[in-house]
Design an enzyme around this catalytic site. Structure first.
Site, mmCIF file in Angstrom:
data_model
loop_
_atom_site.group_PDB
_atom_site.id
_atom_site.type_symbol
_atom_site.label_atom_id
_atom_site.label_comp_id
_atom_site.label_asym_id
_atom_site.label_seq_id
_atom_site.Cartn_x
_atom_site.Cartn_y
_atom_site.Cartn_z
ATOM 1 N N ASP A 96 0.841 -1.203 -0.105
ATOM 2 C CA ASP A 96 0.192 -0.071 0.123
ATOM 3 C C ASP A 96 1.041 1.262 0.029
ATOM 4 O O ASP A 96 1.722 1.499 0.723
ATOM 5 C CB ASP A 96 -0.881 -0.040 1.416
ATOM 6 C CG ASP A 96 -1.856 0.988 1.270
ATOM 7 O OD1 ASP A 96 -3.096 0.700 1.726
ATOM 8 O OD2 ASP A 96 -1.547 1.959 0.776
ATOM 9 N N ASP A 133 -3.756 2.625 -5.390
ATOM 10 C CA ASP A 133 -2.166 2.457 -4.438
ATOM 11 C C ASP A 133 -2.109 1.226 -3.819
ATOM 12 O O ASP A 133 -1.368 1.386 -2.897
ATOM 13 C CB ASP A 133 -2.307 3.836 -3.803
ATOM 14 C CG ASP A 133 -3.368 3.561 -2.437
ATOM 15 O OD1 ASP A 133 -4.391 3.078 -2.798
ATOM 16 O OD2 ASP A 133 -3.362 4.339 -1.453
ATOM 17 N N GLU A 134 -2.785 0.182 -4.233
ATOM 18 C CA GLU A 134 -2.752 -0.951 -3.349
ATOM 19 C C GLU A 134 -2.728 -2.324 -4.363
ATOM 20 O O GLU A 134 -3.280 -2.271 -5.409
ATOM 21 C CB GLU A 134 -3.945 -1.233 -2.644
ATOM 22 C CG GLU A 134 -4.027 -0.611 -0.967
ATOM 23 C CD GLU A 134 -5.143 -0.793 -0.630
ATOM 24 O OE1 GLU A 134 -5.398 -1.673 0.218
ATOM 25 O OE2 GLU A 134 -6.166 0.142 -0.819
#
Length: 419
Positions: free
Chosen positions: A6, A101-102
């Site tokens: 993350d 974003d992960e």
DNA sequence: TCTGGGGTCCTAGGACCC
DNA sequence: TCTGGGGTCCTAGGACCC
């Protein structure tokens, strides 16, 4: 074993990378119209600025501490996201890109997961300047828990959650509202039952959990107990719905302005559809009045679903369907559905054909409906107009009837409520 | 004065058929 | 004319995520 990578403060980090002057400074990224705070650097977090907070509430903090303010730049964020994801995919090809974003990585069979994660973390930092946190565990849900610890409590930014005692202790410390899969509604409900931590939830029976939180909730709890229920989805997925929606800065009172906006968004939807080579089977348009405006005591949504005779991704066809739908809402050629919500209709060949008030034989009822729709029309477009397109994967079909009996039943219920 | 945008999935209940 | 059980399909609404 699964690792969740993350990116830390992703949007804020993206802005910082290209601007050395704002390293280690409080910065925030604001949503459309500079409405809400949607990302904060660590320094901004320390000033007490909350995620999702309206910007105007924090203006004094912004000023006092010289917070750097940015509007969103999605082109930049998605470009950096792509770079991060390709570095991850290079290291572990079995990857599920979960959001901008992960990503979940398949860590099964790895003998030294922490060491591997450390290498990935270094590489991402070195090649993109983005700092990431990595949580490792046996299930996705536990990897989420581990990631939270990696982000908040561990200097290295990496945490491997595996021994039973440690899992139990971390679940005891985890407030129920912070658990992945428990949102505002569920946490309120669970707290009513005296469940305050993730651990307390795992102590409930399977049947209780499924009854109160559906099968998804049960899967989540099983994952907390160490049983994998959510598989890694490594294959590419076509979008099942595509949407463009915007909040206006100011109230809109002109129909021409609404149609202008609707055309733009419909056109953009068409472009997105073509990009993934899909067609829309149904088009849904909706309008919502400002829910924060207190002087109008009821807030309204106008919703219209258009079933296309032939699925399409032609922007012009989508625009014309959307506009005629909007017009039919506006002309109130439509049936009031339930408190605050109007219309649902069928549009063969992009021609809006909806049931009208003339179909309602009971004059008293017809009158009440017209009044209700008048109220909706008066409060139109004060704030929000949305256009969504969905269902292109679904079976499309042309309906034979405008309104099902079921629909009418619900209208009756509504009238009971309103009178 | 000013409160985001884009998604996914599950379920209950009605329609409809046998 | 009334009653009924079982199955499938559809959709509105509600929940969640980032």
């Amino acid at each position: 074993m699964i690792a969740l990578v993350d990116c830390n403060n992703f949007y804020a980090s993206c802005e910082q990378i290209f601007n050395p002057l704002i390293q280690n400074k409080p910065i925030v990224v604001l949503s459309n119209n500079d409405g809400c705070v949607i990302a904060r650097s660590n320094e901004a977090k320390m000033l007490g600025i909350k995620m999702g907070d309206p910007a105007f509430k924090n203006r004094h903090i912004f000023k006092k501490y010289s917070v750097y303010i940015f509007s969103t730049n999605f082109a930049l964020y998605s470009d950096l996201s792509n770079r991060v994801m390709s570095i991850l995919a290079e290291a572990i090809p079995l990857i599920e890109i979960y959001s901008i974003d992960e990503a979940f990585l398949d860590y099964s069979g790895l003998s030294e997961p922490k060491k591997h994660a450390q290498a990935i973390r270094n590489k991402v930092m070195q090649q993109t300047g983005i700092s990431v946190s990595i949580g490792i565990a046996n299930t996705k849900t536990l990897a989420k828990v581990a990631n939270r610890i990696a982000k908040k409590e561990v200097k290295s930014g990496i945490f491997h959650l595996h021994c039973q005692d440690e899992i139990r202790d971390s679940l005891k410390k985890l407030p129920i509202s912070k658990l992945w899969g428990v949102g505002r509604r569920y946490s309120q409900k669970l707290e009513l039952y005296g469940i305050r931590t993730a651990y307390e939830l795992t102590q409930r029976s399977n049947s209780w959990i499924q009854r109160n939180m559906s099968i998804v909730g049960l899967k989540m709890v099983k994952e907390l107990r160490g049983i994998p229920c959510f598989q890694l989805e490594t294959a590419f997925q076509w979008k099942k719905s595509i949407r463009i929606s915007r909040t206006f800065r100011e109230g809109i009172h002109l129909f021409s302005v609404l149609t202008q906006a609707m055309s733009t968004y419909a056109f953009m939807c068409g472009a997105k559809l073509r990009k993934q080579r899909s067609c829309a089977g149904t088009i849904t348009i909706f309008i919502i009045t400002n829910p924060f405006k207190h002087e109008c005591h009821v807030n309204y949504k106008g919703i219209l679903t258009i079933y296309l005779e032939t699925p399409t991704n032609d922007s012009l066809k989508i625009v014309s369907a959307a506009i005629s739908g909007l017009r039919s809402i506006y002309r109130r050629d439509c049936i009031y559905k339930k408190a605050g919500v109007i219309v649902s209709g069928i549009v063969p060949q992009s021609q809006v054909q909806l049931s009208t008030f003339d179909d309602i034989k009971d004059l008293d009822r017809r009158h009440r409906l017209m009044q209700a729709v008048d109220a909706v029309n008066e409060s139109y477009g004060q704030m929000k107009i949305c256009l969504g397109i969905n269902g292109f994967e679904q079976k499309w079909k042309l309906k034979q009837e405008y309104l099902s009996p079921r629909y009418t039943t619900r209208m009756d219920e509504l009238l009971k409520i309103r009178t």
